[in-house]
Design an enzyme around this catalytic site. Structure first.
Site, PDB file in Angstrom:
ATOM      1  N   LEU A 117       0.848  -1.195   0.000  1.00  0.00           N
ATOM      2  CA  LEU A 117       0.000   0.000   0.000  1.00  0.00           C
ATOM      3  C   LEU A 117       0.882   1.243   0.000  1.00  0.00           C
ATOM      4  CD1 LEU A 117      -2.708  -0.787   2.732  1.00  0.00           C
ATOM      5  CD2 LEU A 117      -3.055  -0.738   0.258  1.00  0.00           C
ATOM      6  N   HIS A 118       0.610   2.163  -0.922  1.00  0.00           N
ATOM      7  CA  HIS A 118       1.354   3.422  -0.896  1.00  0.00           C
ATOM      8  C   HIS A 118       0.595   4.589  -1.510  1.00  0.00           C
ATOM      9  CE1 HIS A 118       2.107   2.337  -5.083  1.00  0.00           C
ATOM     10  NE2 HIS A 118       2.455   3.587  -5.285  1.00  0.00           N
TER      11      HIS A 118
END
Length: 365
Positions: free
Chosen positions: A208-209
């Site tokens: 996740l980013h």
């Protein structure tokens, strides 16, 4: 190589760019094109940059712009002001940019204003979501580019619908897959899983980013709750992006194990042995499809729909209930492996062939 060999400046700025430029640089060198590799410094620490060069066997950059971090405007401006005088000194025949990061847009804009041809690798991708900075970068870069290299047929369709001249658009396949296939056996031979105490097929991989997922506390809370439920069925490992780390401090649920940033080969080793991938990364969607690993995309859209129609990806959004339901479904009955046509490890060669033909005249058309 003769003194009159055509000259291409190839730009890389962020971690996904390094993966994409390697097959292009190799193919151009094999075809007798002189190349200059410019690292803008958008990703600048060793965990996000240096280790990738080592893993990929990518030669050191010829020039490093050291742009660093900042807001989108600050970072784009820093790259432009550093790249402009360098481009004036190098005077290449073409500037090759890849992907959709700020460095891509910045260098394309500088080159276009200098009347130097621009070639965009990974052209035509569209999510339809202009709240994503990457979508703006894609659209503008494609409008500035003289050669448009699309990884999949829908990219060609988007470019033609937006008015690109057909002779400038080329369906070439996926350069990220070129690198993946070239490195797959090296990744498999590593001790990554053993070092982490993992067994193939007994864990899920999370990345996740995206700002929309990690910067909004309510969205992030919901996703973490969903991951906690998925982890009751399949433990999860989570290589944490530096920009995400501070937002996750002390908040990961049981069964979700954080890892530091990993090199390319370790990432591939983890991905190819995972039972399930949960991600908001476009590149991971592509890699999981090429590897035949089930992938759930934690976004409302994707600029890589071919990974859904021809691959192993499903776009499930960010609703915790939807994420958990889709994860449980695919843990019980995973999709069969499928891979798009032209994702065959030869995209870099196709790109170089087109570039060499287009550079014969050397003037911008």
């Amino acid at each position: 190589m003769t003194a009159t060999a055509p000259h291409a400046v190839v730009v890389a700025g962020a971690r996904p760019n390094f993966i994409k430029v390697k097959p292009v640089l190799d193919a151009l060198a094999a075809d007798g094109v002189r190349t200059t590799l410019v690292h803008t410094g958008q990703h600048y620490d060793d965990a996000m940059s240096g280790v990738f060069f080592a893993d990929l066997g990518l030669r050191p950059p010829d020039h490093h712009l050291e742009a660093g971090s900042g807001s989108h405007a600050v970072q784009t401006a820093a790259v432009m002001t550093a790249f402009e005088p360098l481009l004036g000194r190098l005077a290449p025949d073409v500037v090759v940019v890849v992907g959709d990061v700020n460095s891509t847009l910045a260098c394309a804009l500088v080159a276009a204003k200098a009347n130097i041809r621009v070639a965009h690798v990974e052209a035509g991708l569209r999510s339809g979501d202009r709240t994503m900075p990457e979508e703006i970068n894609r659209i503008v870069t494609d409008r500035l580019s003289d050669l448009l290299f699309a990884p999949s047929p829908e990219g060609v369709d988007h470019l033609l619908a937006e008015g690109a001249r057909p002779e400038t658009v080329h369906l070439v396949g996926n350069v990220m897959v070129d690198t993946l296939l070239a490195c797959r056996e090296r990744a498999r031979a590593r001790s990554t899983l053993a070092d982490l105490g993992l067994q193939a097929g007994e864990y899920g991989l999370v990345t996740l980013h995206r700002p929309g997922n990690v910067d909004d506390p309510a969205v992030l809370d919901g996703l973490l709750a969903a991951l906690g439920k998925v982890a009751t069925r399949c433990r999860l490992v989570f290589p944490v992006h530096p920009r995400t780390a501070s937002r996750l401090a002390g908040r990961l649920p049981d069964g979700v194990r954080p890892l530091g940033p990993l090199g390319y080969l370790d990432c591939v080793a983890l991905q190819m042995a995972a039972r399930l991938v949960l991600t908001d990364s476009g590149g991971v969607q592509e890699e999981s499809t090429a590897l035949g690993v089930p992938c759930l995309t934690l976004r409302e859209n994707t600029e890589r729909p071919i990974t859904v129609t021809e691959g192993t990806n499903r776009v499930v959004g960010c609703s915790p209930a939807a994420v958990v339901a889709a994860a449980f479904e695919w843990l019980d009955e995973p999709p069969p492996p499928r891979c798009p046509a032209l994702w065959d490890g030869k995209a870099g060669e196709r790109i170089s062939s087109v570039l060499v033909r287009s550079l014969d005249g050397r003037s911008r058309g």
